[in-house]
Design an enzyme around this catalytic site. Structure first.
Site, PDB file in Angstrom:
ATOM      1  N   ALA A  34       0.825  -1.209   0.000  1.00  0.00           N
ATOM      2  CA  ALA A  34       0.000   0.000   0.000  1.00  0.00           C
ATOM      3  C   ALA A  34       0.863   1.264   0.000  1.00  0.00           C
ATOM      4  O   ALA A  34       0.720   2.136  -0.863  1.00  0.00           O
ATOM      5  CB  ALA A  34      -0.923  -0.020   1.213  1.00  0.00           C
ATOM      6  N   LYS A  81       4.629  -8.117  -7.399  1.00  0.00           N
ATOM      7  CA  LYS A  81       4.258  -6.713  -7.234  1.00  0.00           C
ATOM      8  C   LYS A  81       5.242  -5.772  -7.917  1.00  0.00           C
ATOM      9  O   LYS A  81       4.839  -4.775  -8.526  1.00  0.00           O
ATOM     10  CB  LYS A  81       4.147  -6.369  -5.748  1.00  0.00           C
ATOM     11  N   VAL A 105      14.422  -8.301   0.841  1.00  0.00           N
ATOM     12  CA  VAL A 105      15.480  -7.370   1.237  1.00  0.00           C
ATOM     13  C   VAL A 105      16.137  -7.874   2.517  1.00  0.00           C
ATOM     14  O   VAL A 105      15.581  -7.762   3.598  1.00  0.00           O
ATOM     15  CB  VAL A 105      14.925  -5.946   1.449  1.00  0.00           C
ATOM     16  N   ASP A 127       6.281  -3.829   5.781  1.00  0.00           N
ATOM     17  CA  ASP A 127       5.209  -4.103   6.728  1.00  0.00           C
ATOM     18  C   ASP A 127       5.778  -4.773   7.969  1.00  0.00           C
ATOM     19  O   ASP A 127       5.063  -5.388   8.727  1.00  0.00           O
ATOM     20  CB  ASP A 127       4.149  -5.004   6.083  1.00  0.00           C
ATOM     21  N   PHE A 129       8.911  -4.966  11.232  1.00  0.00           N
ATOM     22  CA  PHE A 129       9.878  -4.338  12.107  1.00  0.00           C
ATOM     23  C   PHE A 129      11.322  -4.663  11.716  1.00  0.00           C
ATOM     24  O   PHE A 129      12.189  -3.783  11.664  1.00  0.00           O
ATOM     25  CB  PHE A 129       9.577  -4.833  13.521  1.00  0.00           C
ATOM     26  N   THR A 131      12.732  -5.470   8.873  1.00  0.00           N
ATOM     27  CA  THR A 131      13.239  -4.772   7.689  1.00  0.00           C
ATOM     28  C   THR A 131      13.465  -3.291   7.988  1.00  0.00           C
ATOM     29  O   THR A 131      14.411  -2.691   7.487  1.00  0.00           O
ATOM     30  CB  THR A 131      12.277  -4.952   6.491  1.00  0.00           C
ATOM     31  N   CYS A 171      16.922   4.514  18.332  1.00  0.00           N
ATOM     32  CA  CYS A 171      16.799   5.395  19.508  1.00  0.00           C
ATOM     33  C   CYS A 171      15.361   5.484  19.993  1.00  0.00           C
ATOM     34  O   CYS A 171      15.093   5.655  21.176  1.00  0.00           O
ATOM     35  CB  CYS A 171      17.250   6.815  19.177  1.00  0.00           C
ATOM     36  N   CYS A 183       2.406  -7.362  13.088  1.00  0.00           N
ATOM     37  CA  CYS A 183       1.730  -8.216  12.113  1.00  0.00           C
ATOM     38  C   CYS A 183       0.352  -8.688  12.538  1.00  0.00           C
ATOM     39  O   CYS A 183      -0.479  -9.001  11.702  1.00  0.00           O
ATOM     40  CB  CYS A 183       2.581  -9.450  11.863  1.00  0.00           C
TER      41      CYS A 183
HETATM   42 ZN   LIG Z   1      20.042   5.878  17.222  1.00  0.00          ZN
END
Ligand SMILES: [Zn+2]
Length: 341
Positions: A34, A81, A105, A127, A129, A131, A171, A183
């Site tokens: 999306a 896609k 990736v 979608d 965390f 990655t 951070c 997810c």
């Molecule tokens: Zn940092």
């Protein structure tokens, strides 16, 4: 003269000079769901010089409600896609160079993409965390801005991370609630997507025309259904000992140990498996082999899809596979090795 960008050039903060800068830039978009299709279309219409878009998935019917580049034909064909996105983007603007990559990736692939293609900006349209942590490490290591975006339900969040200036995603983790962005959460409405895309692409345009002073510098979040909107400065969360943006960075998510070979896909009841060594399948041969076993097979130039009763196995030529109908990694692995050896 081509009037194509006249309205954008009339917009004073961009102007003809800004348009020339946009034209010289290369944006790497990670994910073609999306957010990725929204960002890609906006940037391609804006006349960015080059877009590289990478995605590991293929088009399904459940995508069409919000993934704006795709059509029913793409879902019927189960086109990857990245391939479907490139086809549509090229129709929208044939002047833009579009590089479409079908694949996952990982740390290695992301570093390769960045060092060989030298993008000016990274757009987060993933979608998950893991990655994002990867993008964050790579962006800070190679000092490239990246623009975070995420949405679920009617909620969305965005921030532009600028190496050397802002704190990084790492951070933020202890301070900023990232709950509700995992997810497990299912639904989403398309205006939430469009809102995040608007925030992401606006900051992207500022960066592409090098109008650094105009950057928002705030973490923005909203809930369109609940009529809530917040924007907070997060400069103070920058940590001196942060492993990504601190004084002695180790970029932990780029290290090999962090790479997962199997992953349960977000809200999809699906598992992805990547073989340790890439394979090189002739997809038609593979499809024929399954057909001979009496299995229902669908093949296109990019993937083979096999129905196995409750599960469906989708194989790409490099051996990467998606097993739909299970969240159980062991079960997915046993299916993979049963059919692919
Ligand atoms: Zn940092």
């Amino acid at each position: 003269m081509n009037e194509r960008y006249s309205r954008q050039e009339l917009f004073a903060p961009i102007g003809e000079e800004g348009q020339k800068k946009i034209r010289q830039k290369h944006v790497l978009i990670i994910g073609a769901g999306a957010l990725g299709t929204g960002s890609a279309e906006a940037l391609v219409r804006a006349g960015v010089g080059k877009v590289t878009i990478v995605d590991r998935d293929y088009v399904e019917w459940s995508n069409l409600q919000r993934q704006q580049l795709y059509s029913e034909a793409d879902a019927k064909e189960r086109l990857p896609k990245a391939v479907a996105a490139k086809r549509r983007l090229q129709e929208v603007n044939s002047d833009v160079e579009i590089d479409a990559i079908v694949g996952d990736v990982t740390a290695q692939e992301l570093e390769e993409l960045i060092t060989t293609r030298t993008p000016d900006l990274l757009m987060d349209a993933t979608d998950n965390f893991d990655t994002r942590m990867l993008i964050n490490d790579a962006a800070y290591k190679y000092r490239i801005p990246w623009i975070y975006g995420a949405c679920v339900g009617s909620y969305g969040i965005s921030y532009a991370f600028i190496p050397g200036k802002t704190p990084c995603f790492h951070c933020l983790l202890d301070t900023v609630p990232t709950g509700g962005l995992t997810c497990d959460t299912a639904g989403i409405i398309s205006p939430a997507v469009q809102m995040v895309v608007s925030y992401q692409v606006t900051e992207a345009l500022k960066i592409l025309v090098e109008d650094w002073a105009a950057l928002r510098n705030k973490l923005v979040s909203f809930d369109l259904w609940k009529n809530q909107h917040t924007a907070i400065r997060i400069d103070s969360v920058k940590k001196e000992d942060c492993p990504t943006c601190g004084s002695k960075p180790s970029y932990p998510f780029l290290s090999y140990e962090q790479q997962t070979k199997t992953a349960v896909l977000c809200g999809r009841n699906s598992v992805q498996i990547r073989p340790a060594v890439k394979r090189n399948y002739d997809l038609q041969e593979l499809a024929d082999l399954f057909a001979k076993q009496g299995l229902a097979v669908h093949v296109n130039p990019y993937l083979v899809s096999v129905s196995l009763g409750n599960e469906r196995l989708v194989i790409f030529s490099d051996g990467r596979a998606l097993i739909h109908g299970t969240k159980d990694i062991q079960e997915a692995k046993s299916i993979y090795y049963r059919y692919l050896g």
